[in-house]
Design a protein around this motif. Structure first.
Motif, PDB file in Angstrom:
ATOM      1  N   ALA A   1       0.836  -1.206   0.000  1.00  0.00           N
ATOM      2  CA  ALA A   1       0.000   0.000   0.000  1.00  0.00           C
ATOM      3  C   ALA A   1       0.872   1.257   0.000  1.00  0.00           C
ATOM      4  N   TRP A   2       1.963   1.235   0.757  1.00  0.00           N
ATOM      5  CA  TRP A   2       2.894   2.367   0.772  1.00  0.00           C
ATOM      6  C   TRP A   2       3.524   2.557  -0.612  1.00  0.00           C
ATOM      7  N   VAL A   3       3.942   1.467  -1.246  1.00  0.00           N
ATOM      8  CA  VAL A   3       4.500   1.566  -2.593  1.00  0.00           C
ATOM      9  C   VAL A   3       3.465   2.165  -3.538  1.00  0.00           C
ATOM     10  N   MET A   4       2.248   1.650  -3.496  1.00  0.00           N
ATOM     11  CA  MET A   4       1.191   2.155  -4.375  1.00  0.00           C
ATOM     12  C   MET A   4       0.926   3.635  -4.119  1.00  0.00           C
ATOM     13  N   ASP A   5       0.957   4.055  -2.868  1.00  0.00           N
ATOM     14  CA  ASP A   5       0.746   5.463  -2.543  1.00  0.00           C
ATOM     15  C   ASP A   5       1.814   6.333  -3.191  1.00  0.00           C
ATOM     16  N   GLN A   6       3.040   5.833  -3.240  1.00  0.00           N
ATOM     17  CA  GLN A   6       4.150   6.581  -3.825  1.00  0.00           C
ATOM     18  C   GLN A   6       4.088   6.609  -5.357  1.00  0.00           C
TER      19      GLN A   6
ATOM     20  N   PHE B   1       8.674  -6.381  -6.749  1.00  0.00           N
ATOM     21  CA  PHE B   1       8.453  -7.513  -5.852  1.00  0.00           C
ATOM     22  C   PHE B   1       8.546  -7.024  -4.411  1.00  0.00           C
ATOM     23  N   VAL B   2       7.437  -7.077  -3.681  1.00  0.00           N
ATOM     24  CA  VAL B   2       7.392  -6.697  -2.269  1.00  0.00           C
ATOM     25  C   VAL B   2       7.447  -7.992  -1.475  1.00  0.00           C
ATOM     26  N   THR B   3       8.609  -8.261  -0.885  1.00  0.00           N
ATOM     27  CA  THR B   3       8.797  -9.569  -0.270  1.00  0.00           C
ATOM     28  C   THR B   3       9.473  -9.499   1.090  1.00  0.00           C
ATOM     29  N   PRO B   4       8.998 -10.319   2.016  1.00  0.00           N
ATOM     30  CA  PRO B   4       9.685 -10.436   3.297  1.00  0.00           C
ATOM     31  C   PRO B   4      10.848 -11.412   3.186  1.00  0.00           C
ATOM     32  N   GLU B   5      11.557 -11.509   4.281  1.00  0.00           N
ATOM     33  CA  GLU B   5      12.592 -12.531   4.405  1.00  0.00           C
ATOM     34  C   GLU B   5      12.122 -13.546   5.438  1.00  0.00           C
ATOM     35  N   TYR B   6      11.985 -14.790   5.017  1.00  0.00           N
ATOM     36  CA  TYR B   6      11.621 -15.884   5.911  1.00  0.00           C
ATOM     37  C   TYR B   6      12.812 -16.841   5.977  1.00  0.00           C
ATOM     38  N   ASN B   7      13.376 -17.017   7.137  1.00  0.00           N
ATOM     39  CA  ASN B   7      14.479 -17.958   7.320  1.00  0.00           C
ATOM     40  C   ASN B   7      15.598 -17.750   6.296  1.00  0.00           C
ATOM     41  N   HIS B   8      16.004 -16.497   6.134  1.00  0.00           N
ATOM     42  CA  HIS B   8      17.094 -16.103   5.244  1.00  0.00           C
ATOM     43  C   HIS B   8      16.763 -16.295   3.768  1.00  0.00           C
ATOM     44  N   SER B   9      15.483 -16.326   3.406  1.00  0.00           N
ATOM     45  CA  SER B   9      15.114 -16.537   2.009  1.00  0.00           C
ATOM     46  C   SER B   9      13.779 -15.857   1.707  1.00  0.00           C
ATOM     47  N   MET B  10      13.360 -15.969   0.460  1.00  0.00           N
ATOM     48  CA  MET B  10      12.062 -15.448   0.045  1.00  0.00           C
ATOM     49  C   MET B  10      10.969 -16.443   0.435  1.00  0.00           C
ATOM     50  N   PRO B  11       9.713 -16.005   0.487  1.00  0.00           N
ATOM     51  CA  PRO B  11       8.628 -16.936   0.771  1.00  0.00           C
ATOM     52  C   PRO B  11       8.522 -18.014  -0.317  1.00  0.00           C
TER      53      PRO B  11
ATOM     54  N   HIS C   1      13.523   6.483   2.738  1.00  0.00           N
ATOM     55  CA  HIS C   1      12.991   5.375   1.939  1.00  0.00           C
ATOM     56  C   HIS C   1      12.096   5.874   0.806  1.00  0.00           C
ATOM     57  N   GLU C   2      11.370   6.956   1.047  1.00  0.00           N
ATOM     58  CA  GLU C   2      10.532   7.522  -0.028  1.00  0.00           C
ATOM     59  C   GLU C   2      11.401   7.978  -1.190  1.00  0.00           C
ATOM     60  N   HIS C   3      12.517   8.639  -0.897  1.00  0.00           N
ATOM     61  CA  HIS C   3      13.442   9.071  -1.958  1.00  0.00           C
ATOM     62  C   HIS C   3      14.060   7.863  -2.668  1.00  0.00           C
ATOM     63  N   GLY C   4      14.436   6.854  -1.885  1.00  0.00           N
ATOM     64  CA  GLY C   4      14.995   5.639  -2.482  1.00  0.00           C
ATOM     65  C   GLY C   4      13.996   4.936  -3.386  1.00  0.00           C
ATOM     66  N   LEU C   5      12.754   4.863  -2.947  1.00  0.00           N
ATOM     67  CA  LEU C   5      11.712   4.231  -3.762  1.00  0.00           C
ATOM     68  C   LEU C   5      11.488   5.016  -5.050  1.00  0.00           C
ATOM     69  N   ALA C   6      11.461   6.348  -4.960  1.00  0.00           N
ATOM     70  CA  ALA C   6      11.252   7.163  -6.160  1.00  0.00           C
ATOM     71  C   ALA C   6      12.353   6.910  -7.191  1.00  0.00           C
ATOM     72  N   GLY C   7      13.591   6.870  -6.744  1.00  0.00           N
ATOM     73  CA  GLY C   7      14.691   6.596  -7.667  1.00  0.00           C
ATOM     74  C   GLY C   7      14.615   5.201  -8.257  1.00  0.00           C
ATOM     75  N   MET C   8      14.259   4.232  -7.420  1.00  0.00           N
ATOM     76  CA  MET C   8      14.141   2.856  -7.894  1.00  0.00           C
ATOM     77  C   MET C   8      13.029   2.749  -8.945  1.00  0.00           C
TER      78      MET C   8
END
Length: 189
Positions: free
Chosen positions: A26-31, A83-93, A164-171
């Motif tokens: 939702a934060w990404v979409m807002d940006q 890709f909005v992803t957490p880290e589970y046990n040192h890896s992606m879901p 993070h907002e500035h980083g997301l905009a550049g990305m």
């Protein structure tokens, strides 16, 4: 660059019932509200796939199951992905890896970007995801937004700072540039 006709998916990778990922997406979409490109959320929880059960390799493009054809129809129209992803046990879901493994041509020669989160900002899941994305032909941009559980959330709600907002905009700018460029690569195949 005219990015008005770009269609980009924000893929929400966590399918847990109580997940931080929904607020991150939702934060990404807002940006993205003021950007020219069109962004849409693709929530993996809305596309439950069994553990990969296709008899042929995804690169063959012959899908025996309706759930694979449906997933293909969701992913195929996009020019790129966040890709909005957490880290589970040192890896992606596992669900994200499984969803990627189902397809090949639908990912090939498109652009990707990563927003990761976890106790270490999701860095290890991002590293592993980049390897997988390379294998299916997604050109992923270098910038990555990494959110720390202890610093960038209020409970289960994302609360990233202006850095993070500035980083997301550049990305996102890089993603849109690469997504537009990858159209030329796809048309040259």
């Amino acid at each position: 660059m005219d990015s008005a006709d770009l269609r980009l998916a924000v893929i929400l990778a966590s399918t847990r019932p109580r997940r931080r990922g929904a607020s991150v997406a939702a934060w990404v979409m807002d940006q993205t509200r003021t950007r020219d490109a069109r962004y849409e959320i693709v929530d993996l929880a809305d596309h439950p796939l069994p553990i990969l059960d296709e008899p042929a390799a995804a690169s063959a493009g012959t899908y025996a199951h309706e759930h694979t054809r449906a997933w293909s129809a969701v992913i195929e129209p996009y020019d790129g992905f966040v890709f909005v992803t957490p880290e589970y046990n040192h890896s992606m879901p596992a669900g994200l890896k499984n969803a990627i493994d189902y397809l090949w041509a639908e990912w090939l020669d498109k652009a990707g970007a990563l927003v990761t989160y976890g106790n270490s900002g999701g860095l290890r899941s991002g590293e592993q995801l980049r390897t997988v994305l390379s294998a299916v032909g997604i050109a992923h941009v270098r910038p990555q937004v990494t959110l720390m559980n202890r610093d960038d959330f209020d409970g289960y709600t994302a609360a990233p700072n202006v850095h993070h907002e500035h980083g997301l905009a550049g990305m996102l700018t890089d993603l849109e540039l690469w997504a537009a460029a990858m159209r030329g690569v796809r048309s040259a195949r």
